[in-house]
Design an enzyme around this catalytic site. Structure first.
Site, PDB file in Angstrom:
ATOM      1  N   ASP A   1      23.648  17.464  -2.432  1.00 54.73           N
ATOM      2  CA  ASP A   1      24.802  18.347  -2.441  1.00 54.73           C
ATOM      3  C   ASP A   1      26.035  17.548  -2.838  1.00 54.73           C
ATOM      4  OD1 ASP A   1      24.187  20.928  -2.018  1.00 54.73           O
ATOM      5  OD2 ASP A   1      24.382  20.878   0.154  1.00 54.73           O
TER       6      ASP A   1
ATOM      7  N   LYS B   1      39.036  36.310  -2.808  1.00 54.62           N
ATOM      8  CA  LYS B   1      39.193  34.974  -3.388  1.00 54.62           C
ATOM      9  C   LYS B   1      37.795  34.408  -3.575  1.00 54.62           C
ATOM     10  CE  LYS B   1      39.397  32.047   0.730  1.00 54.62           C
ATOM     11  NZ  LYS B   1      38.793  32.976   1.668  1.00 54.62           N
TER      12      LYS B   1
ATOM     13  N   ASP C   1      21.294  25.748   2.762  1.00 50.98           N
ATOM     14  CA  ASP C   1      20.434  24.647   2.312  1.00 50.98           C
ATOM     15  C   ASP C   1      19.043  24.719   2.940  1.00 50.98           C
ATOM     16  OD1 ASP C   1      22.403  23.392   0.722  1.00 50.98           O
ATOM     17  OD2 ASP C   1      23.268  22.424   2.489  1.00 50.98           O
TER      18      ASP C   1
END
Length: 696
Positions: free
Chosen positions: A313, A400, A527
């Site tokens: 990551d 957003k 993940d």
């Protein structure tokens, strides 16, 4: 009491551990235990047979000196092998004992239907909600659902500095036995009593949860096959020897008595690696524990040594992971305050660090007050699929998120605004920052700039991985331009941008389908699928409970670059096992050519003047004193070499970042050639001593 404060990294073989290991060596003589290791089980049976033969000679008033010495050294061989295993387990037991002192039953404040009650941690079940004030011990593993607090995790990690645990984001998991240092947390319990992370740690370091790995099983099958071959050869040797002895005129003092043949069998089978195999596996897990990494199985450690593709990551691994809002960049005809206010509204209920930073920056620049927050607002949470979050209130909707995702809902913005926001986003991305677009009721207002910094020295670590033959792939949710900029700065081999959980999973499966062993590191719930699919899934201790459950390793330090050390430890484990297997088999070959000629040197003697100078004596190039001294010397050497190799088995072969071919050549030269030479030298020296002392 912490792992590190109890010197989990440096627990040496203290006097108590040595004495306990010695006592365990005798306990492990149990046939039930030895049967798990077929090679050493053969040694046990051989020792028992020789013991009965020696007792029979003693009762029959026959000489027992030679048989007694062989019998004693056979038992010593087993004890040395047991001692190696017990010593490896001893350090784990010491670590487990220190962890048990950490585990404690505490009283917890359980919240239920707007009321609270004090209950024992034993009575908590998954799903219970507990309140932990400053100074309170967290009763069991859980997930923070409300609040931000510093938590003292020294009981688990050994680090004295408290760490932040907060609801939302990837730092929400808390571990039972740690202590809230400040503020207040509301926690949802995720583990039952006796099944918490600390309990699993104890089981693993103590060895109770360790099972033979696939490679160990495969090697065990090979060792059993070799043992079977030598068992067949030695058992048929008696008939050939009797015929040859009669033909050569030898009528007494046979060189193929039962003790000699059993001793020969033990010397020829791979007892060295057979005796050290378990210790090598245990010590591999132990070396990871001393790096503050918990492996959930020996298979995981082993697989780490075969990893050739690493997926990392970006956030928190390659970069510091503290992305913060640094700037509001409005479109033309849009005021910065208008953009900041919309972003502030969309982030008020956003518990992620990025969301909080947007709120903090907007309030710092424009002094917004929480009383200005929209009433009756509904928060729209972030999802990996939409890649946006926001808020809806009255007839307003503010989002957003990623620029391309926001453009999908910007149905009232014209082509010029769409083009402008894309250009702004690309400019921000080229600088290595992350752009978040803001849209209000379908109209794009501008971009919030999130900045992150690449970790110092990470590029050099990736160069080191490349030397080890490992390809690195950066995984990020950023757009391709930002991802490319960070990837170039960090020096990774490849990157995947705009990654969703499905994208990560697909990439791992694609790599595995091509025959690669894949390692993955992560800390978030998104993940978890990738961590579960990867051959090595390393979850951060600071991560979510889902991530920790999915991975097969947990890094207690939550240092993503630790993956490099994990791979090195795995490779060291494989190298150690391979090196000692090579040495053991080379030993067997050398002992064969050293012992057999000496055993039959007296056959076909033409003259009675020299009983040790038959035609076959020419093959006795080592000039060993007699058949008896040759066998006894080999048995003694066979036992001593096991105990001499124990430190190497526990410490591991020194790892250097070399290619597989270079490592193979190095091991063949050092351990292959060394394994051939060592027996000739060792057996000859022991034979000289035995002959001089007239022990046979």
């Amino acid at each position: 009491m912490s792992i590190k404060s109890e010197n989990i990294r440096s627990i040496t073989f203290s006097r108590s551990i040595l004495w306990d290991s010695l006592a365990d060596s005798f306990v492990k003589l149990s046939p039930v235990h030895q049967f798990k290791n077929p090679v050493m089980f053969v040694v046990l049976v051989s020792s028992i047979v020789c013991t009965f033969v020696t007792l029979g000679d003693l009762i029959g008033h026959r000489p027992i000196s030679f048989n007694l010495q062989v019998t004693l050294w056979l038992w010593i061989t087993i004890l040395f092998a047991n001692f190696a295993e017990a010593l490896a387990e001893g350090r784990g037991k010491a670590q487990a004992e220190s962890l048990r002192k950490t585990r404690q039953d505490v009283m917890a404040t359980r919240k239920s239907n707007d009321r609270t009650e004090l209950v024992s941690s034993k009575d908590l079940v998954p799903g219970d909600i507990v309140i932990c004030e400053a100074g309170a011990v967290i009763p069991l593993d859980g997930e923070v659902i409300e609040g931000v607090a510093s938590v003292d995790e020294s009981a688990i990690t050994g680090e004295s500095a408290p760490v932040i645990r907060e609801s939302g984001g990837d730092r929400s998991a808390v571990t039972g036995g740690t202590r809230v240092a400040s503020d207040r947390l509301i926690i949802r319990i995720t583990a039952a009593h006796g099944e918490a992370f600390l309990d699993r740690m104890i089981a693993m370091v103590e060895g109770a949860a360790r099972k033979p790995t696939p490679n160990e099983v495969a090697l065990g099958i090979l060792l059993v096959a070799l043992t079977g071959v030598f068992l067949l050869a030695v058992s048929t040797l008696k008939g050939f020897a009797l015929y040859s002895e009669r033909a050569s005129g030898i009528t007494e003092g046979s060189t193929t008595s039962i003790p000699m043949l059993t001793a020969l069998l033990v010397c020829l089978i791979p007892t060295t690696i057979g005796g050290l195999l378990s210790a090598i596996g245990i010590s591999g897990i132990d070396r990871l524990i001393r790096k503050n990494v918990m492996a959930m199985s020996g298979k995981a450690v082993e697989a780490a040594g075969d990893v050739d593709v690493l997926l990392l990551d970006k956030t928190g691994t390659i970069t510091h992971g503290n992305r913060r809002a640094s700037q509001f960049v409005p479109l033309q005809n849009v005021k910065e305050k208008e953009l900041a206010f919309a972003a502030w509204q969309a982030s008020l209920a956003d518990e992620t660090p990025e969301g909080r930073s947007i709120v903090a920056l907007a309030e710092e620049l424009f002094f917004f007050n929480r009383s200005d927050a929209p009433p009756q607002a509904t928060f729209i949470p972030f999802s990996a699929q939409s890649r946006m979050s926001g808020v809806s209130f009255e007839n307003n909707v503010v989002y957003k998120g990623a620029v391309d995702a926001v453009r999908v809902v910007a149905d009232k913005s014209g082509v010029e605004a769409q083009t402008e926001v894309m250009d702004l986003g690309n400019d921000v991305a080229r600088q290595g920052a992350t752009p978040l677009a803001v849209v209000h009721n379908g109209i794009i207002l501008g971009i919030v700039v999130l900045k992150d910094i690449v970790k110092e020295g990470i590029r050099e670590r990736f160069v080191q991985l490349r030397k080890m033959g490992i390809r690195t792939v950066m995984i990020t949710g950023d757009n391709p331009l930002t991802a490319a900029s960070i990837a170039a700065e960090a020096g990774v081999d490849d990157f995947v941008a705009q990654a969703t959980p499905e994208t990560k999973l697909k990439r791992i499966r694609a790599e595995q389908s091509e025959g690669h062993m894949v390692g993955m590191i992560g800390d978030g719930t998104n993940d978890a699928p990738a961590l579960a699919q990867a051959d090595i899934g390393v979850a951060m201790n600071t991560g979510t409970q889902a991530a920790r459950e999915a991975g097969n390793m947990i890094d207690l330090d939550s240092d993503p670059t630790k993956l490099i050390e994990i791979v090195e430890t795995g490779k060291q484990l494989l190298m150690t096992r391979g090196a000692l297997t090579t040495f053991s088999i080379a030993n067997d070959v050398a002992k064969y050519f050293a012992i057999i000629p000496a055993m039959f040197a007296t056959l076909y003697v033409e003259s009675g003047d020299d009983k040790l100078n038959g035609p076959l004596a020419t093959l006795n190039v080592m000039k060993l004193g007699s058949p008896q001294s040759a066998i006894l010397s080999a048995v003694i050497f066979n036992a001593i070499i096991i105990i001499l190799l124990v430190p190497l088995a526990l410490r591991g072969v020194t790892y250097r970042p070399l290619g597989a071919a270079a490592i193979l050549r190095r091991n063949l030269i050092i351990y292959g050639l060394g394994g051939v030479v060592a027996p000739f030298i060792g057996i000859k020296i022991i034979d000289i001593v035995i002959t001089a002392l007239r022990l046979v």
